[in-house]
Design an enzyme around this catalytic site. Sequence first.
Site, PDB file in Angstrom:
ATOM      1  N   ARG A  61       0.819  -1.216   0.000  1.00  0.00           N
ATOM      2  CA  ARG A  61       0.000   0.000   0.000  1.00  0.00           C
ATOM      3  C   ARG A  61       0.852   1.265   0.000  1.00  0.00           C
ATOM      4  O   ARG A  61       0.386   2.321  -0.426  1.00  0.00           O
ATOM      5  CB  ARG A  61      -1.003  -0.030   1.152  1.00  0.00           C
ATOM      6  CG  ARG A  61      -2.024  -1.170   0.944  1.00  0.00           C
ATOM      7  CD  ARG A  61      -3.087  -1.232   1.988  1.00  0.00           C
ATOM      8  NE  ARG A  61      -2.558  -1.568   3.298  1.00  0.00           N
ATOM      9  CZ  ARG A  61      -3.255  -1.564   4.403  1.00  0.00           C
ATOM     10  NH1 ARG A  61      -4.524  -1.240   4.398  1.00  0.00           N
ATOM     11  NH2 ARG A  61      -2.697  -1.893   5.545  1.00  0.00           N
ATOM     12  N   GLU A  98       3.006  -6.987  14.001  1.00  0.00           N
ATOM     13  CA  GLU A  98       2.199  -7.323  15.169  1.00  0.00           C
ATOM     14  C   GLU A  98       1.673  -8.741  15.074  1.00  0.00           C
ATOM     15  O   GLU A  98       1.223  -9.310  16.049  1.00  0.00           O
ATOM     16  CB  GLU A  98       1.064  -6.320  15.396  1.00  0.00           C
ATOM     17  CG  GLU A  98       0.027  -6.272  14.316  1.00  0.00           C
ATOM     18  CD  GLU A  98       0.280  -5.212  13.252  1.00  0.00           C
ATOM     19  OE1 GLU A  98      -0.709  -4.659  12.755  1.00  0.00           O
ATOM     20  OE2 GLU A  98       1.443  -4.941  12.897  1.00  0.00           O
TER      21      GLU A  98
END
Length: 173
Positions: A61, A98
């Site tokens: 992105r 994460e």
Amino acid sequence: MMSDLSRLILDRIRDVPDYPQPGVVFKDITPLLADPGAFAAVTDELAGLHEVDKIVGIEARGFILGAPAAYKARAGFVPVRKKGKLPSETFEASYDLEYGSAVVEVHRDAFAPGDRVLIVDDVLATGGTARATVELVRRTGAEVVAVAVLMELAFLKGRERLDGVALHPLVVV
């Protein structure tokens, strides 16, 4: 008080729970990208942050945001990609997400020594991807001017991993 740009961005980001795995809330920017006015406002803001020679977009992105910002800023665009996706000699750096770990690469000849570089991505979460990209750019002899992100997830404290690097989030949540 929230800026007009912050409101514009937040109104066009969709939360997708449990993607790509349970417990993760994915920030979907496709509604923002589909809105030509919002996309233009974000591109203009990123392009105007600093005078630079190159803008790096982090896969995937970051490509969508970084490439038009580079065009608008009259700077070169350099992709930082996942391991094994670039065809020439590369530098690589590993990092933790994460929800896992990964390796990113950049072409060894992507920058000239002393190039001023802005790193662009969509989200700053734990800071691992941005930190690895800063390391890659510095290994080429270029100067990281700043990291710019569409959104910083402040609760994950990613900015702590960018000590000594200017950070420009367009929105902080």
